[in-house]
Design a protein around this motif. Structure first.
Motif, PDB file in Angstrom:
ATOM      1  N   VAL A 255      52.152  35.333  36.909  1.00  0.00           N
ATOM      2  CA  VAL A 255      52.599  35.832  38.208  1.00  0.00           C
ATOM      3  C   VAL A 255      51.622  35.344  39.271  1.00  0.00           C
ATOM      4  N   ILE A 256      52.157  34.692  40.296  1.00  0.00           N
ATOM      5  CA  ILE A 256      51.346  34.264  41.438  1.00  0.00           C
ATOM      6  C   ILE A 256      51.637  35.227  42.579  1.00  0.00           C
ATOM      7  N   PHE A 293      47.591  36.172  35.933  1.00  0.00           N
ATOM      8  CA  PHE A 293      47.823  36.215  37.378  1.00  0.00           C
ATOM      9  C   PHE A 293      46.984  35.168  38.109  1.00  0.00           C
ATOM     10  N   ILE A 294      47.585  34.603  39.159  1.00  0.00           N
ATOM     11  CA  ILE A 294      46.862  33.815  40.152  1.00  0.00           C
ATOM     12  C   ILE A 294      47.024  34.539  41.483  1.00  0.00           C
ATOM     13  N   LEU A 295      45.900  34.898  42.100  1.00  0.00           N
ATOM     14  CA  LEU A 295      45.890  35.645  43.352  1.00  0.00           C
ATOM     15  C   LEU A 295      45.564  34.680  44.493  1.00  0.00           C
ATOM     16  N   LEU A 296      46.411  34.658  45.513  1.00  0.00           N
ATOM     17  CA  LEU A 296      46.240  33.726  46.621  1.00  0.00           C
ATOM     18  C   LEU A 296      45.577  34.421  47.802  1.00  0.00           C
ATOM     19  N   GLU A 317      37.963  40.751  48.133  1.00  0.00           N
ATOM     20  CA  GLU A 317      38.648  41.785  47.336  1.00  0.00           C
ATOM     21  C   GLU A 317      39.355  41.153  46.137  1.00  0.00           C
ATOM     22  N   LEU A 318      39.985  40.023  46.347  1.00  0.00           N
ATOM     23  CA  LEU A 318      40.670  39.352  45.245  1.00  0.00           C
ATOM     24  C   LEU A 318      39.674  38.830  44.214  1.00  0.00           C
ATOM     25  N   GLN A 319      38.573  38.279  44.694  1.00  0.00           N
ATOM     26  CA  GLN A 319      37.570  37.761  43.758  1.00  0.00           C
ATOM     27  C   GLN A 319      36.983  38.866  42.895  1.00  0.00           C
ATOM     28  N   SER A 320      36.932  40.088  43.435  1.00  0.00           N
ATOM     29  CA  SER A 320      36.409  41.212  42.645  1.00  0.00           C
ATOM     30  C   SER A 320      37.361  41.612  41.522  1.00  0.00           C
ATOM     31  N   GLY A 325      42.250  36.164  32.548  1.00  0.00           N
ATOM     32  CA  GLY A 325      43.646  36.483  32.829  1.00  0.00           C
ATOM     33  C   GLY A 325      43.969  36.622  34.296  1.00  0.00           C
ATOM     34  N   ILE A 326      42.961  36.550  35.186  1.00  0.00           N
ATOM     35  CA  ILE A 326      43.180  36.678  36.630  1.00  0.00           C
ATOM     36  C   ILE A 326      42.290  35.659  37.350  1.00  0.00           C
ATOM     37  N   VAL A 327      42.907  34.780  38.128  1.00  0.00           N
ATOM     38  CA  VAL A 327      42.182  33.725  38.853  1.00  0.00           C
ATOM     39  C   VAL A 327      42.524  33.834  40.333  1.00  0.00           C
ATOM     40  N   THR A 328      41.518  33.652  41.191  1.00  0.00           N
ATOM     41  CA  THR A 328      41.736  33.655  42.641  1.00  0.00           C
ATOM     42  C   THR A 328      41.697  32.230  43.184  1.00  0.00           C
TER      43      THR A 328
END
Length: 852
Positions: A255-256, A293-296, A317-320, A325-328
């Protein structure tokens, strides 16, 4: 959509935003150039289509700054890439400011300072500090921007770049690497929905999510399912409340999440934003615990408008939240670095909070860089290999081997060796091209360069050809397969094969076998209505079908084809196929296709020619190619490739280079000969000519050898030259090649064999031993045999063979076969044959030696 956001208010007009989203996100993308659009900006040395908005301030010339300093500017075009503007006439480049400037006579589009800051009215937004800025949705800004392509120095990007780390997204990358299906969901606001992507308008770039999905499909064998339920005008709070029904129930693997622009405009706090993102992650993982997840982190809003808020606060906040399983992906930092060099209007689709195609590509490349290894660095491709040039009447057909990583090729030529002042074609995407701008009687020298987003290779090796009308007729194109090159033909479907012994050997391996000629033939169909094929049909089929495509109709279809009868299980025969009455055989011929009507066995194609009626008259053959000379004890073994149309060969020699005063043999009908009149210690220089009823060719290229009595071998084949079979022929159920010092053989059946040069002239009693060094890549041990013929008994038979046993799955192993103990090994040995295995699989032959 995003522009419905105003400071301090949650989005109003969500219904219109949803309509906007459906328009942009749910229409299919048209064709576009994936390779150049996804070549990473940060590692390439070619900038493709950087967007600029040309603005005239206070009546001055319109100008815009480039991101990098060009070393050369390739083109300045309109944003649709259909109009190219001319340097000097339409634009100039100011190296002191790194700006493109339009001239007073330009035909390129531009805006004035008054256009950018109108006095008010429709299509505006309030400006911070008073006044208004221009605002347009749709393609208005796209139509008022230019695209600049240029080269620049390497390593000049100072902003963020993505990191590919397989341990960060192990589930998704594991599926991609193993070829398993992957479902991707992009969920966000109007930027994610594809707002202001050109999409249906040239150059037809889709949303960044679709670019990523297409890149994954191009890189991996996995089936990629891509869904995008993004809705314009929304923020992370809306996403947290709707993700379950729109995303989670579909159980995506990746999920992006692309929220933040409207959160920032609404001054949603960093803590609330993070809470909403975490809630979305939790909801998806409740349905699919293995989801990743990829967080933009969002791009920035125009700082001159009230849409600019605290978008930049969300990166931390996203980097935290990031971890396994989760990349910013840091688009905030990318956009900030871009704004250090370019104005906001250069990269926007609406001048407020949407990207244009250029910034959409940054989004896509940054995401793809976390999913595709090697996409963060790159280099130009190597020069193309195996360039061949085949002359026709008024044209030269070129073919070459593909360069890994190349996206296009440039063809150059000259009329003197080593000089290539004319660019014949650029942007060629196939590995063949027909140059139809040549004159008969002139020798042309060609090279090809390969290119991709990282730069251009050096020149290939040179190939030359002299187009001319043939002696008995005129061919617009012809392929004689006299060397080891396929001459641009493609073993396209349900076939395998190779070019050896003067023919293209085609093994039929499936239900729809066909081969394709070089593309872009450029032949006048009305003047060249016949296809002449000489082939040996080793199947029971009695039909051959010729398809064709033209410049006006580039596809193959049953309506543009002709079936012609051929003889089953025949020797070589000539077929004149009259295509002139076939519907569609008109205009410019682009490509032909040859279909066979069998799913096994093979067909040997000696030549294919395209010309007018009566073009098939006899013509003198070309000089033989591939001549090799191998010294033995008191002899020299010669071999060469068959010359198309030749009925016999003459072997000549001399004792100084370039002089061949002694005729060794005439009327030779095979493509090998052993000169047993040579003296040990003397170096001999050989040439071979080919003949038929129309005449005799010129000399082949020279080959030399020095026979010696100091060794134990009367004949030996070392296979040290790439592509040089040294007279051996892949005769039955075998394909192969010579490279790296070995003859590589692949068996497709249970009776594979390879045949050595004919007329060896070896004394059997003086040479009772055959030594062979073989690497067996199979589990088979039994079956290898050495057959032979003699001057007294020139036929193969089961009574004349020696046997040996292989070591299974071995490295190179030396086997010595005592042929002196085999019945019939007497008199003069004429030819030997190797049956390497009695099954399918591969073996590698390092050498074969016959001696005492």
């Amino acid at each position: 959509m995003s522009v419905s956001k105003v400071p301090g208010k949650l989005a109003a007009g969500l219904a219109f935003a949803l309509l906007f989203t459906l328009f942009y996100a749910n229409r299919p993308a048209s064709a576009y150039d994936l390779t150049n659009n996804m070549t990473p900006f940060w590692s390439s040395t070619t900038m493709y289509n950087e967007s600029v908005t040309m603005v005239s301030t206070n009546g001055g010339l319109p100008e815009a700054q480039l991101l990098f300093t060009p070393t050369s500017i390739i083109s300045v075009r309109d944003s649709a890439l259909g109009v190219t503007y001319q340097q000097g006439t339409d634009w100039t480049y100011d190296s002191s400011t790194n700006k493109i400037k339009l001239t007073s006579t330009t035909s390129a589009v531009y805006l004035t300072n008054g256009d950018m800051y109108p006095v008010g009215g429709a299509d505006t937004q309030p400006k911070v500090g008073g006044g208004y800025v221009i605002f347009h949705e749709g393609i208005w800004f796209h139509e008022h921007q230019l695209a600049v392509t240029y080269t620049h120095n390497a390593n000049v990007w100072n902003g963020p770049v993505p990191t590919y780390d397989a341990s960060k997204l192990p589930n998704t990358l594991g599926k991609l690497q193993n070829g398993n299906p992957v479902k991707i969901a992009l969920f966000g606001d109007s930027i994610s929905a594809g707002a202001n992507a050109s999409n249906y308008y040239a150059p037809n770039l889709p949303s960044f999510g679709q670019l990523v999905a297409d890149s994954l499909a191009a890189r991996y064998s996995s089936a990629i399912t891509y869904v995008n339920p993004s809705v314009g005008g929304t923020d992370s709070g809306w996403g947290a409340g709707n993700i379950h029904n729109l995303v989670s129930t579909g159980n995506p693997d990746l999920v992006i999440l692309g929220f933040g622009m409207n959160d920032g405009s609404g001054y949603v706090s960093g803590a609330s934003y993070k809470s909403h993102i975490q809630s979305m992650i939790n909801d998806v993982k409740a349905s699919n615990p293995n989801a990743e997840f990829i967080l933009l982190a969002p791009m920035l809003a125009n700082p001159e408008t009230y849409f600019a808020g605290n978008q930049s606060a969300y990166l931390a906040e996203l980097q935290s939240l990031s971890g396994t399983g989760i990349v910013t992906v840091n688009m905030t930092g990318v956009h900030q670095e871009l704004l250090n060099h370019k104005k906001y209007a250069d990269m926007t689709g609406n001048n407020v909070n949407h990207p244009n195609d250029f910034l959409i590509r940054w989004y896509a490349q940054m995401i793809a860089g976390t999913l595709i290894p090697g996409s963060t660095t790159g280099s130009p491709p190597a020069a193309p290999g195996s360039l061949t040039a085949t002359a026709g009447s008024g044209q030269v057909a070129l073919s070459w081997s593909a360069s890994s990583g190349a996206s296009s090729y440039t063809i150059k030529r000259g009329t003197s060796s080593g000089s290539y002042g004319t660019t014949v074609a650029s942007g060629v995407t196939s590995t063949s091209y027909a140059d139809t701008t040549v004159s008969n009687g002139t020798t042309y020298y060609y090279v090809v360069q390969a290119a991709n987003g990282y730069g251009t290779s050096g020149n290939s090796s040179q190939a030359s050809a002299t187009p001319a009308s043939s002696g008995g007729g005129s061919y617009a194109a012809q392929w004689n397969f006299d060397g080891s090159s396929l001459e641009g033909w493609n073993l396209a479907n349900d076939v395998s094969g190779s070019a050896t012994g003067g023919a293209l050997h085609v093994n039929l391996t499936g239900g729809d076998p066909y081969i394709l000629s070089p593309d872009n033939l450029g032949i006048n169909a009305s003047a060249n209505g016949h296809v002449y094929v000489r082939l040996k049909n080793n199947t029971g089929s009695t039909n051959l079908q010729i398809y064709f495509s033209t410049a006006a109709d580039g596809g193959f279809s049953e309506s543009k084809a002709k079936v012609t009868p051929i003889s089953a299980n025949s020797g070589y025969a000539d077929y004149d196929i009259d295509m002139s009455a076939v519907s569609g055989w008109s205009g410019t011929l682009k490509q032909i296709r040859m279909d066979f009507f069998d799913s096994s066995n093979s067909v040997d194609v000696d030549s294919v020619k395209i010309g007018g009626a009566g073009s098939s008259g006899p013509e003198a053959p070309g000089a033989p190619t591939g001549l090799s000379a191998t010294g033995g004890n008191g002899q020299v073994a010669l071999s060469w490739n068959a010359a198309s149309g030749a009925t016999s060969y003459t072997v000549k020699r001399g004792t100084s280079s370039g002089t061949y005063g002694t005729t060794v043999a005439t009327g030779v009908t095979s493509t090998s000969y052993t000169d047993t009149t040579a003296s040990n210690g003397t170096t001999y220089y050989y040439a071979v000519t080919a003949s038929n009823s129309a005449g005799t060719s010129g000399n082949s290229a020279q080959a030399s050898a020095t026979p010696s009595g100091g060794g134990a071998y009367a004949a030996q084949w070392e296979f040290n030259g790439d592509g040089n079979y040294e007279g051996w022929s892949l005769a039955n159920e075998l394909t192969g090649s010579v490279s790296g010092g070995s003859l590589h053989l692949t068996s497709s059946g249970y009776d594979p064999y390879v045949v050595g040069p004919d007329n060896l002239g070896l004394s059997a009693s003086a040479n009772p031993t055959i030594t062979i060094k073989v690497k067996n890549n199979t589990a088979n041990t039994a079956g290898p045999r050495i057959y032979f013929t003699t001057a007294g008994d020139p036929n193969w038979s089961e009574g004349k063979h020696g046997e040996f046993t292989l070591v299974a799955n071995s490295d190179y192993t030396i086997y010595t076969i005592n042929m002196g103990a085999v019945s019939g090994w007497s008199g003069t040995i004429k030819q030997i044959r190797l049956d390497p295995i009695a099954n399918t699989g591969t073996v590698d032959v390092d050498y074969i030696r016959v001696g005492s």
